[in-house]
Motif scaffolding. Structure first.
Motif, mmCIF file in Angstrom:
data_model
loop_
_atom_site.group_PDB
_atom_site.id
_atom_site.type_symbol
_atom_site.label_atom_id
_atom_site.label_comp_id
_atom_site.label_asym_id
_atom_site.label_seq_id
_atom_site.Cartn_x
_atom_site.Cartn_y
_atom_site.Cartn_z
ATOM 1 N N ALA A 1 6.504 4.687 9.117
ATOM 2 C CA ALA A 1 5.806 3.449 8.743
ATOM 3 C C ALA A 1 6.794 2.297 8.591
ATOM 4 O O ALA A 1 6.539 1.185 9.054
ATOM 5 N N TRP B 1 -0.991 5.853 5.631
ATOM 6 C CA TRP B 1 -1.225 5.147 6.888
ATOM 7 C C TRP B 1 -1.622 6.162 7.965
ATOM 8 O O TRP B 1 -0.881 7.087 8.261
ATOM 9 N N TYR C 1 -6.221 -2.927 8.741
ATOM 10 C CA TYR C 1 -5.817 -2.065 9.844
ATOM 11 C C TYR C 1 -5.317 -2.905 11.026
ATOM 12 O O TYR C 1 -5.592 -4.091 11.116
ATOM 13 N N ILE D 1 2.456 3.856 1.749
ATOM 14 C CA ILE D 1 2.751 4.064 3.158
ATOM 15 C C ILE D 1 2.312 5.456 3.606
ATOM 16 O O ILE D 1 1.841 5.625 4.713
ATOM 17 N N SER E 1 0.851 -1.176 0.000
ATOM 18 C CA SER E 1 0.000 0.000 0.000
ATOM 19 C C SER E 1 0.889 1.229 0.000
ATOM 20 O O SER E 1 2.079 1.148 0.252
ATOM 21 N N LEU F 1 -4.025 1.718 13.594
ATOM 22 C CA LEU F 1 -3.240 2.116 12.425
ATOM 23 C C LEU F 1 -3.983 1.611 11.204
ATOM 24 O O LEU F 1 -4.082 0.406 10.976
ATOM 25 N N GLN F 2 -4.556 2.545 10.440
ATOM 26 C CA GLN F 2 -5.355 2.212 9.258
ATOM 27 C C GLN F 2 -4.442 2.187 8.041
ATOM 28 O O GLN F 2 -3.795 3.163 7.725
ATOM 29 N N LEU F 3 -4.399 1.039 7.367
ATOM 30 C CA LEU F 3 -3.594 0.893 6.159
ATOM 31 C C LEU F 3 -4.411 1.291 4.933
ATOM 32 O O LEU F 3 -3.972 2.068 4.103
ATOM 33 N N ASN F 4 -5.602 0.740 4.817
ATOM 34 C CA ASN F 4 -6.536 1.094 3.746
ATOM 35 C C ASN F 4 -7.943 0.773 4.236
ATOM 36 O O ASN F 4 -8.133 0.460 5.405
#
Length: 115
Positions: free
Chosen positions: A30, A8, A67, A5, A3, A60-63
């Motif tokens: 990240a 994030w 998360y 970074i 993703s 921590l939300q990645l997409n």
């Protein structure tokens, strides 16, 4: 887990009834966090969010569908239907995220005694 970074987003769960502090990690933050995540020992225990007033952990939300939730010495990564959990007994992963906060959010976290 590929993703961008730069997208994030960290959210510290500190308030009930008003918006929690949120911020975006830098690429270096990240990468550093991911190094600790990958080295953390695995566990079968999934994070259980504590129901109480005050700080209860962070996210921590990645997409949209991926998360991490960090709380009470554990970290769980949720990716669609998959969950991977690790121990964070010394809360290094949690403190890395909290200490990455920019000035405005940092002030809130310091005033609450979290960092």
């Amino acid at each position: 887990m590929k993703s961008k970074i730069a997208n994030w987003t960290v959210e510290a769960f500190v308030f009930s009834g008003r918006p929690n502090p949120k911020w975006v990690l830098t690429k270096k933050q990240a990468r550093d966090w991911m190094n600790f995540w990958q080295a953390a020992p695995s566990t079968s225990k999934e994070v259980q969010r504590i129901s109480r007033l005050g700080y209860t952990g962070c996210k921590l939300q990645l997409n949209e569908h991926s998360y991490w939730i960090l709380s009470d010495g554990f970290v769980s990564f949720y990716d669609n239907d998959q969950v991977i959990s690790k121990k964070d007994i010394e809360k290094k992963l949690e403190f890395i995220l909290l200490n990455s906060a920019p000035e405005e959010s940092r002030t809130i976290l310091v005033n609450l005694g979290l960092i």
